[in-house]
Scaffold this motif. Sequence first.
Motif, PDB file in Angstrom:
ATOM      1  N   SER A   1       0.823  -1.210   0.000  1.00  0.00           N
ATOM      2  CA  SER A   1       0.000   0.000   0.000  1.00  0.00           C
ATOM      3  C   SER A   1       0.861   1.264   0.000  1.00  0.00           C
ATOM      4  O   SER A   1       0.488   2.269  -0.621  1.00  0.00           O
ATOM      5  N   ILE A   2       2.011   1.224   0.663  1.00  0.00           N
ATOM      6  CA  ILE A   2       2.901   2.388   0.644  1.00  0.00           C
ATOM      7  C   ILE A   2       3.540   2.543  -0.733  1.00  0.00           C
ATOM      8  O   ILE A   2       3.688   3.664  -1.244  1.00  0.00           O
ATOM      9  N   VAL A   3       3.902   1.421  -1.355  1.00  0.00           N
ATOM     10  CA  VAL A   3       4.446   1.482  -2.720  1.00  0.00           C
ATOM     11  C   VAL A   3       3.421   2.102  -3.660  1.00  0.00           C
ATOM     12  O   VAL A   3       3.743   2.987  -4.469  1.00  0.00           O
ATOM     13  N   ALA A   4       2.167   1.658  -3.555  1.00  0.00           N
ATOM     14  CA  ALA A   4       1.110   2.206  -4.407  1.00  0.00           C
ATOM     15  C   ALA A   4       0.896   3.687  -4.125  1.00  0.00           C
ATOM     16  O   ALA A   4       0.661   4.487  -5.048  1.00  0.00           O
ATOM     17  N   LEU A   5       0.970   4.064  -2.860  1.00  0.00           N
ATOM     18  CA  LEU A   5       0.807   5.470  -2.485  1.00  0.00           C
ATOM     19  C   LEU A   5       1.891   6.332  -3.127  1.00  0.00           C
ATOM     20  O   LEU A   5       1.605   7.401  -3.685  1.00  0.00           O
ATOM     21  N   ILE A   6       3.127   5.868  -3.052  1.00  0.00           N
ATOM     22  CA  ILE A   6       4.239   6.634  -3.624  1.00  0.00           C
ATOM     23  C   ILE A   6       4.108   6.733  -5.143  1.00  0.00           C
ATOM     24  O   ILE A   6       4.326   7.800  -5.739  1.00  0.00           O
ATOM     25  N   LEU A   7       3.721   5.634  -5.785  1.00  0.00           N
ATOM     26  CA  LEU A   7       3.557   5.651  -7.242  1.00  0.00           C
ATOM     27  C   LEU A   7       2.435   6.599  -7.657  1.00  0.00           C
ATOM     28  O   LEU A   7       2.568   7.340  -8.638  1.00  0.00           O
ATOM     29  N   ALA A   8       1.332   6.573  -6.917  1.00  0.00           N
ATOM     30  CA  ALA A   8       0.218   7.472  -7.240  1.00  0.00           C
ATOM     31  C   ALA A   8       0.625   8.926  -7.061  1.00  0.00           C
ATOM     32  O   ALA A   8       0.237   9.798  -7.850  1.00  0.00           O
ATOM     33  N   ASN A   9       1.421   9.191  -6.037  1.00  0.00           N
ATOM     34  CA  ASN A   9       1.871  10.560  -5.800  1.00  0.00           C
ATOM     35  C   ASN A   9       2.961  10.988  -6.777  1.00  0.00           C
ATOM     36  O   ASN A   9       3.273  12.183  -6.872  1.00  0.00           O
ATOM     37  N   ALA A  10       3.541  10.010  -7.484  1.00  0.00           N
ATOM     38  CA  ALA A  10       4.555  10.349  -8.484  1.00  0.00           C
ATOM     39  C   ALA A  10       3.916  10.796  -9.796  1.00  0.00           C
ATOM     40  O   ALA A  10       4.576  11.465 -10.606  1.00  0.00           O
ATOM     41  N   PHE A  11       2.650  10.444 -10.015  1.00  0.00           N
ATOM     42  CA  PHE A  11       2.009  10.833 -11.277  1.00  0.00           C
ATOM     43  C   PHE A  11       1.982  12.347 -11.481  1.00  0.00           C
ATOM     44  O   PHE A  11       2.176  12.818 -12.613  1.00  0.00           O
ATOM     45  N   PRO A  12       1.726  13.146 -10.435  1.00  0.00           N
ATOM     46  CA  PRO A  12       1.775  14.598 -10.641  1.00  0.00           C
ATOM     47  C   PRO A  12       3.113  15.110 -11.172  1.00  0.00           C
ATOM     48  O   PRO A  12       3.149  16.157 -11.823  1.00  0.00           O
ATOM     49  N   VAL A  13       4.195  14.389 -10.890  1.00  0.00           N
ATOM     50  CA  VAL A  13       5.487  14.793 -11.462  1.00  0.00           C
ATOM     51  C   VAL A  13       5.411  14.726 -12.985  1.00  0.00           C
ATOM     52  O   VAL A  13       5.889  15.628 -13.690  1.00  0.00           O
ATOM     53  N   PHE A  14       4.797  13.659 -13.493  1.00  0.00           N
ATOM     54  CA  PHE A  14       4.585  13.535 -14.938  1.00  0.00           C
ATOM     55  C   PHE A  14       3.724  14.692 -15.442  1.00  0.00           C
ATOM     56  O   PHE A  14       3.993  15.269 -16.505  1.00  0.00           O
ATOM     57  N   GLY A  15       2.683  15.022 -14.675  1.00  0.00           N
ATOM     58  CA  GLY A  15       1.811  16.120 -15.077  1.00  0.00           C
ATOM     59  C   GLY A  15       2.545  17.446 -15.154  1.00  0.00           C
ATOM     60  O   GLY A  15       2.331  18.234 -16.083  1.00  0.00           O
ATOM     61  N   VAL A  16       3.412  17.687 -14.193  1.00  0.00           N
ATOM     62  CA  VAL A  16       4.175  18.942 -14.172  1.00  0.00           C
ATOM     63  C   VAL A  16       5.182  18.986 -15.321  1.00  0.00           C
ATOM     64  O   VAL A  16       5.327  20.002 -16.005  1.00  0.00           O
TER      65      VAL A  16
END
Length: 213
Positions: free
Chosen positions: A4-19
Amino acid sequence: MTPSIVALILANAFPVFGVLFLGWTVFPLLLLYWLENVVVGAFNVLKMMLAHPGDAMYWAGKVFLIPFFIVHFGGFTYVHGMLLFAFFGPKPIDPFGFLHALPAVIRANQLGWGVASLIASHGLSFFWNYLRNGEYQRASLQTLMGQPYGRVIVLHMTVLFGGWVVMLLGSPVGALIILIALKTAADVRGHTAERRRFTPAAATPPSEIVSAS
């Protein structure tokens, strides 16, 4: 590190792609984080529904507390969204009626995949921690009622203040990445604290919860 922490970090990494690749500035980023509040609230309703499913007294409490939570947290989230649009949103949009413009704003800023990643992350946590690890047998309705508010207040006060600073700086990419990193760190910390709260030693026995209510 749990799934769940891995998934949390990956989901929070998507905004980096957006930026970096979608041209996100402060507003799309903060809007995505606001939409996460909606996701959190929806999963919290599921958690309340499934808490101690074999306890009749719990079901009696759910009849009142679940609708109350939906109305109260929904209003809380609405006001938060209204402030977000008022301070950061496109000026032609009326902050009081932002819900009508929300689908178009999500499409215009290409937030769909970001929302999907957040749903997947919270969904995995719901399955892995709440169902698979048995947190539903230890979580009290009182704890579940208040849990999303703590997350929203602590996390989003930080994010909104950081967003205001980044906006004043002209939304430079580096500052946006730092804001994402701060939000991710706060998320991981909150997620870890939530797991500790629902460990067997920390959980309140159902009999105590019923008598207290």
